[in-house]
Design a protein around this motif. Sequence first.
Motif, PDB file in Angstrom:
ATOM      1  N   GLU A 106       0.860  -1.195   0.000  1.00 15.81           N
ATOM      2  CA  GLU A 106       0.000   0.000   0.000  1.00 15.81           C
ATOM      3  C   GLU A 106       0.891   1.239   0.000  1.00 15.81           C
ATOM      4  O   GLU A 106       1.979   1.245   0.574  1.00 15.81           O
ATOM      5  N   ARG A 107       0.420   2.284  -0.681  1.00 18.75           N
ATOM      6  CA  ARG A 107       1.247   3.451  -0.880  1.00 18.75           C
ATOM      7  C   ARG A 107       1.131   4.457   0.257  1.00 18.75           C
ATOM      8  O   ARG A 107       0.026   4.787   0.704  1.00 18.75           O
ATOM      9  N   ILE A 108       2.311   4.935   0.682  1.00 24.41           N
ATOM     10  CA  ILE A 108       2.426   6.011   1.668  1.00 24.41           C
ATOM     11  C   ILE A 108       3.100   7.172   0.955  1.00 24.41           C
ATOM     12  O   ILE A 108       4.258   7.068   0.538  1.00 24.41           O
ATOM     13  N   ALA A 109       2.393   8.277   0.773  1.00 26.79           N
ATOM     14  CA  ALA A 109       2.959   9.429   0.072  1.00 26.79           C
ATOM     15  C   ALA A 109       3.814  10.254   1.021  1.00 26.79           C
ATOM     16  O   ALA A 109       3.516  10.355   2.220  1.00 26.79           O
ATOM     17  N   THR A 130       6.658   3.771  -0.866  1.00 24.36           N
ATOM     18  CA  THR A 130       6.696   5.231  -0.777  1.00 24.36           C
ATOM     19  C   THR A 130       6.338   5.867  -2.114  1.00 24.36           C
ATOM     20  O   THR A 130       6.935   5.540  -3.140  1.00 24.36           O
ATOM     21  N   THR A 131       5.372   6.784  -2.093  1.00 27.33           N
ATOM     22  CA  THR A 131       5.073   7.637  -3.250  1.00 27.33           C
ATOM     23  C   THR A 131       5.698   8.995  -2.970  1.00 27.33           C
ATOM     24  O   THR A 131       5.376   9.627  -1.953  1.00 27.33           O
ATOM     25  N   LEU A 191      -1.645  11.669  -5.457  1.00 25.86           N
ATOM     26  CA  LEU A 191      -2.252  10.939  -4.332  1.00 25.86           C
ATOM     27  C   LEU A 191      -3.367  10.018  -4.817  1.00 25.86           C
ATOM     28  O   LEU A 191      -3.496   8.879  -4.351  1.00 25.86           O
ATOM     29  N   SER A 219      -1.937   7.129  -7.300  1.00 27.38           N
ATOM     30  CA  SER A 219      -1.174   6.121  -6.550  1.00 27.38           C
ATOM     31  C   SER A 219      -2.032   5.379  -5.526  1.00 27.38           C
ATOM     32  O   SER A 219      -1.584   4.383  -4.953  1.00 27.38           O
ATOM     33  N   SER A 222      -2.774   6.404  -2.579  1.00 26.53           N
ATOM     34  CA  SER A 222      -2.045   6.477  -1.309  1.00 26.53           C
ATOM     35  C   SER A 222      -2.999   6.459  -0.120  1.00 26.53           C
ATOM     36  O   SER A 222      -4.004   7.174  -0.104  1.00 26.53           O
ATOM     37  N   LEU A 271      -0.573  10.145   3.888  1.00 22.89           N
ATOM     38  CA  LEU A 271       0.342  11.177   3.406  1.00 22.89           C
ATOM     39  C   LEU A 271       1.195  11.639   4.578  1.00 22.89           C
ATOM     40  O   LEU A 271       0.667  12.035   5.614  1.00 22.89           O
TER      41      LEU A 271
END
Length: 629
Positions: A75-78, A101-102, A117, A120, A122, A125
């Motif tokens: 899973e994406r974390i911006a 990481t985004t 955001l 991706s 995310s 953030l």
Amino acid sequence: MSDTQTMIENRPPSVATLFIDRVAATPDAEAYRYPVPAADSRGADEWKSLSWAQAAERVYAIGAGLISLGVQPEERIALAASTRVEWILVDLGVMCAGAATTTIYPSTNAEESAFILSDSESRVLIAEDAGQLAKARERRAELPNLAHVVVIDAEGAGPAEGDPEGWVLTLADLEARGAEHLAKNPAAITERVDAITPEQLATLIYTSGTTGRPKGVRLPHDNWSYMAKATVSTGLITEDDVQYLWLPLAHVFGKVLTSGQIEVGHVTAVDGRVDKIIENLPVVQPTYMAAVPRIFEKVYNGVAAKARAGGGAKYKIFQWAAEVAREYAKVSQDNFRRTGTASVPFALGAKHKVADALVFAKIREAFGGRLRACVSGSAALAPDIGFFFAGAGIHILEGYGLTETSAASFVNPGEAYRTGTVGKPLPGTEVRIADDGEIMLRGPGLMQGYQGLPEKTAEVLEADGWFHTGDIGELSVDGYLRITDRKKDLIKTSSGKYIAPAEVEGQFKAVCPFVSNILVHGADRNFCSALIALDEPTILAWAAENGMEGKSYADVVASSRTVELIDGYVKTLNEGLQRWQTIKKFRLLPRDLDIEHGEVTPSLKLKRPVVERAYKNLIEDMYAGSREA
């Protein structure tokens, strides 16, 4: 199988694994240095340190905090923040949680931030401050996947009316949650790291591109593990090094520098404030650092301007020393290539010794006095500027890569570096030159593809793994690569002649000490023209010496005397060009090109279509009345 091949082929699945191993091997060694700004703006910053064990405590708390928020692997974390020690700690925390990481530049506007955001998907953030939080809050209705915003600098960044409960946290809150989670589940991090596979997504970096929406480049954990092992195998960095890291970590060039450091365990001093570079260098005293060509151009112009301000005699000494530096570098590099020894004739060596005492030693001192090498990437460095610094004892090792290749595909090999080339491929990376001159790459550093854009991926990534870089280049017999231009940036004049604008632009930057940016235009025209932006501090200093003290930049560049000054440098440039390459007309821009107007990328690359659109009237004016053929 060589030791290098063994090291690369037996790489671990992720940098998270490398980090855990590094902490276990040297827990008490210094890992990071970072500045704490002085309370008084005139005071000096205080530099503090984190050992590997201290860094790990924070990294694991951040990772466990994300797990406690329900974040799942991939899973994406911006991350929208400038280059600072917390950026690295958060990125490592994300990796240790098995997430991805985004990256978002802090200068990105609210609309494009929301696009990244959303595209991706995310979940969280990590925002640097209240300003980054405000961008997300403004577009929250468009971001159904964004469950939390974690703010690094908490001042003025609390929850607001309308925020969902728990939507805003501070980084301190997240770390406290993580510590609590680890107290109950001590194996939470090791279980996540042990479960990481090489193909698992680690980083999603959106290209700043020159046209259209940015594309998300999917880089798995294996890319960074390979980069860590491959860059260290070149011998360019050692455990005794001190790196000064100021490049944007949202950019792939900055990001790759953190992986090799973890592999060898040297110290990294982190401070992304570009206006502090000159002040920080004597304090940090780095042994190596990476930069983009614009920084070396600014240093060169600054040294030239200082010499000019010192009077005619000082400027003549500088000009003489600059020519000695270039000759010394060219001869010594040529001799090293032929004999393996960087020797020079006695007379040249004697001149160099005098020039060193008068000029070069001061330049090295300004860089901190211990600099062994600089790595330059992201764009081409004008060879004459590279030769100047090489002769002055500041060895600039050009490298080459793209976001799609995890930044580093080529790098110059230490003592055997050749100015004007980007060196040799990293171990494990294959290269070939296509029939049309395009550079093709294959190897473990390549992306998986573009996020949600299979058609775009297929355009550049062939089924057998070869990647189309879009760059034109030449390989020497012994494997050194020279980049000549971007394939799409080649100009074809109306008379059918091809011109590489970046090559002409680079030559002008070496000739003219006042230039900041230059764009050569000429596609489908019967001659080449240029838009030129000048370096404001340098040209204003010249203006003050020439009866224009107190005038604004716009007034100075509009002056006929300034136009005459730059015209002299354009004529000098033209003397070294083929007839069809020469700049027949130019216009000085009323301000420098910048990120805010979208004219250069955050890594300071020129966005040609944007600049040409913005100054279309100036371009058309240069061709008015000319007969197009």
